[in-house]
Design an enzyme around this catalytic site. Structure first.
Site, PDB file in Angstrom:
ATOM      1  CB  ALA A  16      31.001 -46.816  53.148  1.00  0.00           C
ATOM      2  N   GLY A  33      26.142 -45.360  55.265  1.00  0.00           N
ATOM      3  CA  GLY A  33      25.014 -45.120  54.377  1.00  0.00           C
ATOM      4  C   GLY A  33      23.803 -44.669  55.156  1.00  0.00           C
ATOM      5  N   GLY A  35      22.610 -47.877  57.092  1.00  0.00           N
ATOM      6  CA  GLY A  35      23.515 -48.663  57.906  1.00  0.00           C
ATOM      7  C   GLY A  35      24.968 -48.326  57.662  1.00  0.00           C
ATOM      8  CB  THR A  36      27.845 -48.604  59.685  1.00  0.00           C
ATOM      9  OG1 THR A  36      27.109 -47.552  60.314  1.00  0.00           O
ATOM     10  CG2 THR A  36      29.304 -48.206  59.591  1.00  0.00           C
ATOM     11  CB  VAL A  37      29.537 -50.816  54.577  1.00  0.00           C
ATOM     12  CG1 VAL A  37      30.240 -51.982  53.887  1.00  0.00           C
ATOM     13  CG2 VAL A  37      28.127 -50.644  54.021  1.00  0.00           C
ATOM     14  CE  LYS A  57      22.516 -53.189  53.972  1.00  0.00           C
ATOM     15  NZ  LYS A  57      21.637 -52.773  52.860  1.00  0.00           N
ATOM     16  CG  ASP A  90      18.238 -47.242  45.325  1.00  0.00           C
ATOM     17  OD1 ASP A  90      18.146 -46.204  44.624  1.00  0.00           O
ATOM     18  OD2 ASP A  90      18.851 -47.282  46.407  1.00  0.00           O
TER      19      ASP A  90
END
Length: 402
Positions: free
Chosen positions: A99, A101, A104-106, A119, A241
């Site tokens: 995914a 975000g 960052g990128t997961v 992440k 969050d």
């Protein structure tokens, strides 16, 4: 080429270069066929003189480069993590993209043969990120690691480790048809946590948007979330969050809180916590309004999640983010509670999203209220295909809880 002297690990020192040259010189043979050139002894027999026109510089460069590569490899293997949360990157293997975000990128991967989620924070490639942007991401990374790495609770995703300022991570291409690896910025950093195959709570609820969830499962998910938040608050941590996207499920549908990028230790003085932090739709009125707040902002977000879990829907679906924010503060807007919702569950929502933070219960109290609910008689939301004239949502004022 000028080599700078350094005592840092992984850097080449003068001694390394000298040793390489000595090894190369040691291989020189005193013969006419020697690639270094014809050599003769001086009168005293101790010094050696080489003819410049016979020196094979290309061969010297090749051998010196091989030596420097060996030194770098040895230094890399000898690197020992200096912090209790620092990863041994030789044990990390990224498998594929999961995914993207905002921060960052997961990726899914393995660490020491354990399935993990990785992440990778977007520091930006050299020249593409300003110093302020880089500093902001670095601060977020350090804050997330500081909060997360010591947590240990069944309803909090397990932190595995982190790494900062490295280019040694092999990142797979997003295309499944290629084995190529993406370029890694020199200042890349990553956070590694346990991999949870159930995905996000948001995706789980979306899959059940038509058939809805049995009330027993609703309460179980609500309790998992309440217990996880209660644990965080007992350690003076405010998540800031809490939302369905930041909640994951394991293979047995146990709920776990994740993503501590906005989390921080609660300030002793509420005046020190005024930043407008979180996600619109879940943010408490005092946070939206820029007023001082404390852990009770998580209690408000928890209430919105309760509504989502019960309804399998998203709040304020027909409003823009700007309109939802202003109405939450100015008109006490809340998601509309269905008529079929058991009063005991509806009351918990109302108490937790009260406009006055002091009137909201603690997460410990929320846990006790949920534990007291009897689910044997049902009470879940009616699936859309079974409504048949009995509407779950009553004629309350548009968009308001009741």
């Amino acid at each position: 080429m000028e080599l700078q002297k350094s005592k840092e690990k992984g850097k080449i020192e003068y001694g390394d270069v000298g040793m390489g040259l000595n090894l190369i010189r040691g291989r020189a043979k005193l013969s006419e066929k020697d690639t270094w050139g014809r050599a003769t002894r001086s009168l005293n027999g101790k010094d050696m003189i080489f003819r410049a026109d016979r020196v094979d510089l290309k061969n010297i460069d090749v051998q010196l480069e091989k030596h420097l590569n060996r030194v770098h490899s040895i230094n890399s293997k000898q690197h020992v993590p200096t912090k209790d949360w620092e990863l041994d990157l030789s044990k990390l293997d990224l498998k594929h993209f999961k995914a993207q975000g905002s921060y960052g990128t997961v990726y899914k991967g393995t660490y020491d043969k354990q399935d993990v989620a990785v992440k990778l924070l977007n520091w930006g490639e050299d020249g593409r990120a300003t110093s302020a942007e880089t500093a902001a991401v670095r601060a977020a990374f350090e804050q997330e690691v500081a909060v997360w790495h010591k947590l240990d609770h069944p309803n909090v995703a397990k932190f595995v480790g982190a790494s900062m300022g490295t280019s040694d991570i092999k990142i797979p291409s997003r295309s499944s048809s290629t084995n190529e690896h993406a370029n890694v910025p020199a200042r890349a950093c990553c956070v590694v946590v346990e991999f949870l195959p159930g995905g996000t709570l948001k995706d789980f609820l979306y899959k059940n948007r038509n058939r809805k969830l049995p009330f027993k499962i609703v309460v179980q998910l609500a309790l998992d979330l309440a217990r996880g938040l209660s644990y965080l608050h007992s350690n003076k941590i405010v998540h800031r969050d809490v939302k369905a996207e930041n909640i994951l499920l394991d293979s047995r549908r146990n709920l776990k809180i994740t993503d501590f990028g906005f989390a921080r230790f609660e300030a002793l003085n509420p005046e020190d916590m005024t930043a407008k932090t979180g996600t619109v739709g879940y943010m408490a009125p005092e946070v939206i309004d820029g007023k001082p707040y404390n852990r009770k902002c998580d209690v408000y977000s928890f209430a919105i999640c309760l509504w989502e879990i019960y309804c399998c829907d998203r709040p304020y679906a027909n409003l823009s983010l700007a309109n939802a924010s202003s109405q939450v503060v100015q008109q006490n807007l809340r998601p509309k509670i269905p008529r079929c919702c058991p009063s005991v569950f509806a009351n918990i929502m109302r108490k937790c999203w009260d406009a006055n933070p002091e009137k909201r219960p603690s997460m410990d109290e929320a846990v006790r209220m949920l534990e007291a609910i009897v689910t044997s008689k049902g009470g879940g939301m009616v699936p859309k295909n079974l409504v048949r004239g009995c509407f779950c949502f009553g004629p309350a004022a548009p968009g308001r809880g009741h």
